[in-house]
Design a protein around this motif. Structure first.
Motif, short mmCIF file in Angstrom:
data_model
loop_
_atom_site.label_atom_id
_atom_site.label_comp_id
_atom_site.label_asym_id
_atom_site.label_seq_id
_atom_site.Cartn_x
_atom_site.Cartn_y
_atom_site.Cartn_z
N GLY A 33 0.82 -1.21 0.00
CA GLY A 33 0.00 0.00 0.00
C GLY A 33 0.86 1.25 0.00
N LEU A 34 1.93 1.20 0.80
CA LEU A 34 2.83 2.35 0.92
C LEU A 34 3.42 2.69 -0.45
CD1 LEU A 34 3.87 4.08 3.28
CD2 LEU A 34 5.89 2.65 3.33
N ARG A 35 3.86 1.65 -1.17
CA ARG A 35 4.44 1.86 -2.51
C ARG A 35 3.43 2.54 -3.44
NH1 ARG A 35 7.28 -2.68 -2.09
NH2 ARG A 35 5.56 -4.00 -2.78
N ALA A 36 2.20 2.05 -3.38
CA ALA A 36 1.17 2.63 -4.25
C ALA A 36 0.86 4.07 -3.86
CB ALA A 36 -0.11 1.78 -4.18
N GLY A 37 1.11 4.40 -2.59
CA GLY A 37 0.78 5.74 -2.10
C GLY A 37 1.86 6.77 -2.37
N VAL A 38 3.09 6.32 -2.66
CA VAL A 38 4.20 7.27 -2.85
C VAL A 38 3.94 8.29 -3.97
CG1 VAL A 38 6.61 7.48 -3.56
CG2 VAL A 38 5.98 5.91 -1.74
N PRO A 39 3.49 7.84 -5.16
CA PRO A 39 3.22 8.86 -6.18
C PRO A 39 2.14 9.86 -5.74
CG PRO A 39 2.78 6.64 -7.04
CD PRO A 39 3.28 6.48 -5.66
N ILE A 40 1.17 9.38 -4.97
CA ILE A 40 0.13 10.29 -4.46
C ILE A 40 0.76 11.31 -3.52
CG2 ILE A 40 -2.07 10.47 -3.25
CD1 ILE A 40 -2.62 7.57 -3.85
N GLY A 41 1.60 10.82 -2.61
CA GLY A 41 2.27 11.70 -1.66
C GLY A 41 3.12 12.74 -2.36
N LEU A 42 3.83 12.32 -3.40
CA LEU A 42 4.67 13.25 -4.17
C LEU A 42 3.80 14.31 -4.84
CD1 LEU A 42 7.29 10.90 -5.86
CD2 LEU A 42 7.63 12.50 -3.97
N GLY A 43 2.69 13.86 -5.39
CA GLY A 43 1.77 14.81 -6.03
C GLY A 43 1.22 15.81 -5.01
N TYR A 44 0.91 15.30 -3.80
CA TYR A 44 0.35 16.16 -2.76
C TYR A 44 1.35 17.21 -2.31
CZ TYR A 44 -3.81 13.30 -2.03
OH TYR A 44 -5.00 12.65 -2.16
N LEU A 45 2.64 16.85 -2.32
CA LEU A 45 3.68 17.79 -1.89
C LEU A 45 3.50 19.13 -2.58
CD1 LEU A 45 7.16 16.03 -1.72
CD2 LEU A 45 5.97 17.27 0.10
N SER A 46 3.36 19.08 -3.90
CA SER A 46 3.30 20.34 -4.63
C SER A 46 1.98 21.06 -4.40
CB SER A 46 3.53 20.11 -6.13
OG SER A 46 2.52 19.31 -6.66
N VAL A 47 0.89 20.28 -4.30
CA VAL A 47 -0.43 20.91 -4.10
C VAL A 47 -0.51 21.56 -2.72
CG1 VAL A 47 -2.92 20.54 -4.08
CG2 VAL A 47 -1.49 19.22 -5.63
N SER A 48 -0.09 20.82 -1.68
CA SER A 48 -0.20 21.35 -0.33
C SER A 48 0.83 22.46 -0.10
CB SER A 48 -0.02 20.25 0.72
OG SER A 48 1.23 19.64 0.59
N PHE A 49 1.95 22.37 -0.81
CA PHE A 49 2.95 23.43 -0.77
C PHE A 49 2.30 24.74 -1.25
CE2 PHE A 49 6.64 25.68 -2.63
CZ PHE A 49 7.50 25.63 -1.55
N ALA A 50 1.60 24.63 -2.37
CA ALA A 50 0.90 25.80 -2.92
C ALA A 50 -0.17 26.28 -1.96
CB ALA A 50 0.28 25.45 -4.27
N PHE A 51 -0.87 25.33 -1.33
CA PHE A 51 -1.89 25.70 -0.35
C PHE A 51 -1.27 26.46 0.82
CE2 PHE A 51 -3.85 24.70 3.74
CZ PHE A 51 -5.07 25.34 3.57
#
Lengths: 106, 254
Positions: free
Chosen positions: B19-37
């Motif tokens: 599950g963690l492996r599948a979640g890594v791309p999501i986490g990476l994507g969130y980095l930029s979105v939440s950074f902007a937030f």
């Protein structure tokens, strides 16, 4: 106007309602649904949600529409070839980065 | 017990890692979105501590952004709650769908915890798994996105110029690239799924570009498009039981 206690209250109310929306259906509906229409509907929901969320939003996800289109095409092509999530995602990012880097020369 | 999506009839650890492996791309994507937030919220005058608290307790991009706007305007709590209901209603649909996807290893108390982590992307990855998903897989899947969302917000509140704009821009497409990778393979196999996708995309374009329709808030647009496209799909091409087996039957078959 916006004191810490007030902001805290705002945040807490937001968090509560967002959690309830997520939690109630997930916790209350634990028995398998047998109705064929509802099952068909739920089967299609993810594709409908993802489709609506991805396009046209993807065109505005980067600094410019051109790099976004190239990124989208990269992702679609690689997905068609059966590549995995991470490969497709990172390749799309790389394509966007490359296009925007090239564009800096013009 | 859970011979499910993560192909882990072995250990809880293997399931969690899958599950963690599948979640890594999501986490990476969130980095930029939440950074902007983070940058946006701080620039509106919300203290960093509150911005962090918002991200760590809400875990939703559109809802948080709308929430911050309303806070700055000093609106009533009632208005804030109503807006969150509309924008986040899609999570109720996802929870409904995910409830059908969770295998018997997901106990009641697990559901209270997992429910907190239901986001568009977590949902998308869960339902794209073949068969059912177990609790350790779901815990693993939620971990990286939550971390990415929190850390991204933190970085955003600390400094707007930590990452070069070119990298931020490229990261912006990460989440969408993943969505494409999720929907294309099934759409290739099923004309019904391809049609539902096309309808959803068409409606979403209409809400983006047509006069009047484009005034509708983005959270609401997703609800309308998803409901309409999925209902049309369910009416025009109802699935037979082989397409999405009931959880029990799935369990028995394996």
């Amino acid at each position: 106007m916006n004191t810490y206690p007030m902001l805290f209250l705002y945040t807490l109310s937001m968090a509560c309602v967002t959690y309830l929306i997520r939690m109630l259906p997930f916790v209350l509906l634990r028995r398998p649904i047998r109705n064929r229409f509802i099952r068909s509907f739920l089967y299609y929901v993810p594709y409908a949600v993802l489709g609506a969320m991805t396009f046209p939003a993807i065109l505005y996800a980067t600094s410019g529409v051109l790099s976004a289109v190239i990124g989208l095409l990269t992702a679609v092509l690689l997905s068609f070839l059966g590549k995995g999530l991470l490969t497709v995602s990172i390749s799309a990012c790389a394509a966007v980065y490359a296009v925007e880097w090239v564009c800096t020369f013009f | 017990m859970s011979n499910t999506a993560c192909e882990c009839n072995a250990s809880a650890r293997a399931c969690f890692l899958s599950g963690l492996r599948a979640g890594v791309p999501i986490g990476l994507g969130y980095l930029s979105v939440s950074f902007a937030f983070g940058i946006t919220a701080v620039s509106r005058g919300i203290p960093s501590l509150i911005v962090m608290l918002i991200s760590m307790t809400n875990l939703t991009s559109a809802g948080q952004l709308a929430g911050v706007e309303l806070m700055v305007l000093g609106c009533s709590i009632g208005e804030l709650l109503l807006s969150q209901c509309v924008i986040n209603l899609r999570y109720a649909l996802m929870g409904l769908s995910l409830a059908q996807k969770a295998d018997p290893s997901v106990r009641l108390r697990d559901r209270f915890l997992i429910a907190f982590g239901i986001t568009d992307e977590v949902f998308a990855v869960s339902v794209s798994q073949p068969g059912l998903v177990g609790r350790y897989y779901l815990f693993g899947l939620i971990a990286a996105p939550y971390l990415g969302w929190s850390v991204g917000t933190l970085l955003g509140t600390i400094a707007g110029d930590l990452l070069p704009q070119s990298v931020l821009s490229a990261l912006g497409i990460a989440i969408y690239g993943m969505f494409v990778a999720i929907v294309i393979p099934p759409a290739k196999k099923s004309r019904a799924i391809a049609a539902v996708l096309a309808i959803a995309v068409g409606l979403s374009c209409a809400f983006r570009y047509l006069p009047y329709l484009k005034e509708v808030s983005s959270g609401f647009v997703i609800i309308v498009c998803a409901l309409a496209a999925a209902v049309i799909g369910a009416l025009a091409a109802p699935i037979d039981d082989s397409a999405a087996p009931l959880p029990e039957e799935e369990e028995v078959r394996k």
